[in-house]
Design an enzyme around this catalytic site. Sequence first.
Site, mmCIF file in Angstrom:
data_model
loop_
_atom_site.group_PDB
_atom_site.id
_atom_site.type_symbol
_atom_site.label_atom_id
_atom_site.label_comp_id
_atom_site.label_asym_id
_atom_site.label_seq_id
_atom_site.Cartn_x
_atom_site.Cartn_y
_atom_site.Cartn_z
ATOM 1 N N LYS A 116 -20.250 -12.809 6.640
ATOM 2 C CA LYS A 116 -21.657 -12.575 6.984
ATOM 3 C C LYS A 116 -22.425 -11.818 5.917
ATOM 4 O O LYS A 116 -21.872 -10.977 5.222
ATOM 5 C CB LYS A 116 -21.721 -11.758 8.267
ATOM 6 N N GLY A 158 -10.514 -6.212 1.703
ATOM 7 C CA GLY A 158 -9.288 -6.588 2.413
ATOM 8 C C GLY A 158 -8.978 -8.074 2.319
ATOM 9 O O GLY A 158 -7.876 -8.467 1.924
ATOM 10 N N ARG A 187 0.827 -1.205 0.000
ATOM 11 C CA ARG A 187 0.000 0.000 0.000
ATOM 12 C C ARG A 187 0.864 1.259 0.000
ATOM 13 O O ARG A 187 0.578 2.229 -0.693
ATOM 14 C CB ARG A 187 -0.908 -0.014 1.224
ATOM 15 N N GLY A 196 -14.103 -0.899 2.640
ATOM 16 C CA GLY A 196 -15.401 -0.232 2.728
ATOM 17 C C GLY A 196 -15.698 0.677 1.546
ATOM 18 O O GLY A 196 -16.817 0.716 1.036
HETATM 19 P P1 ADP Z 1 -13.651 -8.992 2.414
HETATM 20 O O1 ADP Z 1 -12.658 -8.376 3.354
HETATM 21 O O2 ADP Z 1 -12.978 -9.561 1.179
HETATM 22 O O3 ADP Z 1 -14.794 -8.067 2.096
HETATM 23 P P2 ADP Z 1 -15.066 -10.261 4.580
HETATM 24 O O4 ADP Z 1 -14.368 -9.376 5.537
HETATM 25 O O5 ADP Z 1 -16.510 -10.043 4.359
HETATM 26 O O6 ADP Z 1 -14.284 -10.268 3.165
HETATM 27 O O7 ADP Z 1 -14.951 -11.784 5.059
HETATM 28 C C1 ADP Z 1 -13.722 -12.431 5.279
HETATM 29 C C2 ADP Z 1 -13.821 -13.435 6.392
HETATM 30 O O8 ADP Z 1 -14.816 -14.400 6.116
HETATM 31 C C3 ADP Z 1 -12.521 -14.202 6.541
HETATM 32 O O9 ADP Z 1 -11.994 -13.922 7.823
HETATM 33 C C4 ADP Z 1 -12.935 -15.657 6.408
HETATM 34 O O10 ADP Z 1 -12.289 -16.519 7.326
HETATM 35 C C5 ADP Z 1 -14.411 -15.605 6.718
HETATM 36 N N1 ADP Z 1 -15.136 -16.754 6.164
HETATM 37 C C6 ADP Z 1 -15.304 -17.078 4.880
HETATM 38 N N2 ADP Z 1 -15.989 -18.233 4.769
HETATM 39 C C7 ADP Z 1 -16.265 -18.663 6.013
HETATM 40 C C8 ADP Z 1 -16.955 -19.778 6.561
HETATM 41 N N3 ADP Z 1 -17.489 -20.723 5.771
HETATM 42 N N4 ADP Z 1 -17.057 -19.877 7.891
HETATM 43 C C9 ADP Z 1 -16.507 -18.923 8.677
HETATM 44 N N5 ADP Z 1 -15.844 -17.849 8.236
HETATM 45 C C10 ADP Z 1 -15.728 -17.712 6.919
HETATM 46 MG MG MG Z 2 -12.732 -8.100 5.496
#
Ligand code: ADP
Ligand code: MG
Length: 398
Positions: free
Chosen positions: A199, A356, A37, A379
């Site tokens: 989630k 992230g 970054r 975000g």
């Molecule tokens: P991003 O940062 O790409 O937007 P998120 O922050 O929404 O993604 O989600 C990432 C998290 O989701 C990771 O820490 C990962 O471990 C968790 N995750 C993904 N699939 C599962 C699952 N089946 N059960 C529990 N946690 C999960």
């Molecule tokens: Mg994330």
Amino acid sequence: MSSFKHLDEIDVSGKKVICRVDLNVPMVGGKVEDLTRISRLVPTFEYLIKHNAKVIIISHFGRPKGKFNMEMTLAPIADALSGVMQGREVKFAVDCVGSDARKSVDKLQNGEMLLLENLRFHDGETNNDEEFTNDLASLGDIYVNDTFSCSHRSHASIVGLPKKLPSVAGHLLADEVENLEKLLNTPKQPIASIVGGAKISSKINLLNHLVDKSDILIIGGGMANTFIKAQGYEVGKSLYEPNLIDTAKDILRKANDNNCEIILPIDVVVAQKFEAKSECKVCMIDNVASDGMILDIGFRSVANLSEKLEKAKTIIWNGPMGAFELSPFDVGSISLAQIIATLTDDGKILSVAGGGDVVSAINCSGLTKSFSYISTAGGAFLQWLEGKPLVGIEALNN
Ligand code: ADP
Ligand code: MG
């Protein structure tokens, strides 16, 4: 389209230029863990130095809640900045406003760099306080926003400063906006969106928006569990959101009305424990044991995604397909990265990924360079995908 001024449209020679960047980078033991970054800021700094500006760098770090906190000082980051600038000195001021900041700015010569201490050591930053904004603004002649990743925040250094000083976009911000506009404002159809991560609750707006915009919406990661449950299957001990089953049903219904094909996992990797190398097996979606925990998509799901993605011209990806931080639950996300990278390399699709965690999953696959564009903004990228304007960019446009 964005109408902001670019850095090369303003005379910076001999001027005090306040540069808002994102130095909120991963630190381990007081050292910057990943310089990616920070290195992306080099073009803006080099431009300013070459054009004889006095470079005043500002950023937040962590959430110190308006108080000094030694653990969130930017001091070690001055060394990292100096490192990416090939050893050029980066001075440091122990406060971002007040007499310490003032004295350091007054001593600054043309072509020199100064980093000010964490903006969030003052409440005025997150409260977008007028007096704090005036104090910051009084240190400079020109404001440069070079952080797409913070441009969704209504903070003093993002929306306050552009009201006080002549303002332009730095190279990194301009580059990110140009790429995202080019790829996503009039994307080539069909569009396949992929959303994963833990989630649904954090991504309801995103899912609703993508159901409108996409021809295919692939749902994976922990959030798929709530959809799987909404379709009447058991998910055992898996992470899921019981209070969002109806929301999941609404999204499925809306997708159907909008001719958006929803793709859920057909098989999953199930473990007993949320632990690396924990014993696991692949099950079909209607066969998850009551004590099992879904931690990744299975190989049949991956093959299914590969077939579906063949039809797309644009692929947008946010959120990993599984708990990728724990081996072997990274296989689904890494396989998906390989599929998208190959389609992109073959010139069949344009691919954009952001968020992230998904970006670290793609980095693990070593295929980052194959994607058409990767946004490191979490975000702000999500808000952009939702079609909402970013306040920091609006402030520059005005
Ligand atoms: P991003 O940062 O790409 O937007 P998120 O922050 O929404 O993604 O989600 C990432 C998290 O989701 C990771 O820490 C990962 O471990 C968790 N995750 C993904 N699939 C599962 C699952 N089946 N059960 C529990 N946690 C999960
Ligand atoms: Mg994330």
